[in-house]
Design an enzyme around this catalytic site. Structure first.
Site, mmCIF file in Angstrom:
data_model
loop_
_atom_site.group_PDB
_atom_site.id
_atom_site.type_symbol
_atom_site.label_atom_id
_atom_site.label_comp_id
_atom_site.label_asym_id
_atom_site.label_seq_id
_atom_site.Cartn_x
_atom_site.Cartn_y
_atom_site.Cartn_z
ATOM 1 C CB SER A 140 -0.947 -0.090 1.272
ATOM 2 O OG SER A 140 -1.625 -0.984 1.278
HETATM 3 N N1 SAH Z 1 -1.207 -4.833 3.744
HETATM 4 C C1 SAH Z 1 -0.480 -5.109 2.715
HETATM 5 C C2 SAH Z 1 -1.100 -4.763 1.255
HETATM 6 C C3 SAH Z 1 -1.543 -5.727 0.623
HETATM 7 S S1 SAH Z 1 -2.431 -5.763 -0.884
HETATM 8 C C4 SAH Z 1 1.128 -4.565 2.838
HETATM 9 O O1 SAH Z 1 1.264 -3.847 3.834
HETATM 10 O O2 SAH Z 1 1.865 -5.015 1.930
HETATM 11 C C5 SAH Z 1 -3.782 -6.670 -0.406
HETATM 12 C C6 SAH Z 1 -3.429 -8.263 0.047
HETATM 13 O O3 SAH Z 1 -4.644 -8.763 0.453
HETATM 14 C C7 SAH Z 1 -2.783 -8.970 -1.049
HETATM 15 O O4 SAH Z 1 -1.706 -9.657 -0.457
HETATM 16 C C8 SAH Z 1 -4.000 -10.006 -1.284
HETATM 17 O O5 SAH Z 1 -3.557 -11.397 -1.476
HETATM 18 C C9 SAH Z 1 -4.730 -9.989 0.016
HETATM 19 N N2 SAH Z 1 -5.974 -10.639 -0.015
HETATM 20 C C10 SAH Z 1 -7.176 -10.289 -0.688
HETATM 21 N N3 SAH Z 1 -8.195 -10.938 -0.412
HETATM 22 C C11 SAH Z 1 -7.783 -11.803 0.730
HETATM 23 C C12 SAH Z 1 -8.418 -12.375 1.646
HETATM 24 N N4 SAH Z 1 -9.885 -12.900 1.322
HETATM 25 N N5 SAH Z 1 -7.857 -12.924 2.771
HETATM 26 C C13 SAH Z 1 -6.655 -12.670 2.893
HETATM 27 N N6 SAH Z 1 -5.870 -11.766 2.105
HETATM 28 C C14 SAH Z 1 -6.473 -11.248 1.220
#
Ligand code: SAH
Length: 227
Positions: free
Chosen positions: A75
């Site tokens: 993010s």
């Molecule tokens: N918080 C993260 C940003 C992640 S982007 C950071 O600091 O890097 C969003 C993430 O959510 C992705 O890795 C994606 O695989 C995950 N994601 C999407 N749907 C999800 C779900 N149902 N359960 C767990 N993770 C999920």
């Protein structure tokens, strides 16, 4: 320095990842309305360049989302700051938090650098394995699980804070239910390419208060798990 992080020489950084470059990011966050000094300090001390591929390390302190593989992104720092700051609003003092969407592990590390007990869930096994290595090398005790985070992590709840870091068309009730009294949930809700960042608080009487923190863009919250 942050006593909660064990920083190796590569975490200190040189050149485009130097402290001066990081301080510039903090000034930018401040200019864009981030006020909580604890949050700014946590972001200043977490080496974001260790959460992206080496080829992208020189861009790690730009205020922008960056690719982390599997079509996912780390993010934007402003979004991480805003979501984290929301957990501390109106004197709220969270202890135990849940993150849905570990991704690179950056947001979870910022929460841990603030001294919070962090639980995080990721659906893509490959991403979670890399994030866990980062937690270990920084000496952080972040609890993580490979699962579909839309069910939360009820065994460890309720939580004082829940951050959903992937966008969904609607709020997920199972997550709201895992909020402790006074607990705050922050989640992007809306269409695929344009969500509103919603902040919900479970009041003492059990009712839910809701605020809109403005437009954001997140990758989608998907169902099931892979690899
Ligand atoms: N918080 C993260 C940003 C992640 S982007 C950071 O600091 O890097 C969003 C993430 O959510 C992705 O890795 C994606 O695989 C995950 N994601 C999407 N749907 C999800 C779900 N149902 N359960 C767990 N993770 C999920």
């Amino acid at each position: 320095m942050n006593p909660r992080l064990r920083l190796q020489p590569e975490a200190i950084g040189v050149g485009m990842t130097s402290q001066r470059v990081r301080d510039r990011l903090i000034e930018r966050l401040r200019d864009n309305g981030i006020r909580d000094e604890r949050v700014l300090n946590a972001i200043r001390t977490v080496p974001r360049h260790l959460f992206v591929d080496e080829a992208l390390a020189t861009r790690a302190y730009e205020d922008t989302a960056l690719p982390i593989g599997h079509g996912q992104t780390i993010s934007q720092p402003w979004v991480v700051a805003r979501m984290t700051e929301a957990l501390f609003e109106d004197g709220h003092a969270p202890q135990k938090v849940l993150e849905v969407g570990t991704g690179s592990g950056y947001q979870a590390t910022v929460l841990a650098a603030l001294g919070l007990e962090v639980h995080t869930v990721e659906r893509i096994g490959d991403l979670l394995r890399v994030a866990r290595k980062r937690f270990r090398s920084l000496g952080l005790n972040v609890r993580s699980k490979h699962d579909d985070g839309r069910v939360g992590w009820p065994e460890n709840g309720p939580y004082d804070g829940i951050l959903v870091t992937a966008g969904a068309p609607a709020l997920v009730d199972a997550l709201t239910e895992q909020l402790a009294p006074g607990g705050i949930l922050v989640a992007p809700v809306g269409a695929a390419n344009a969500q509103q960042l919603l902040m919900l608080r479970r009041e003492a009487d059990g009712s839910i208060a809701r605020r809109d923190l403005g437009p954001v863009v997140f990758v989608p919250l998907l169902s099931g798990t892979i690899g």
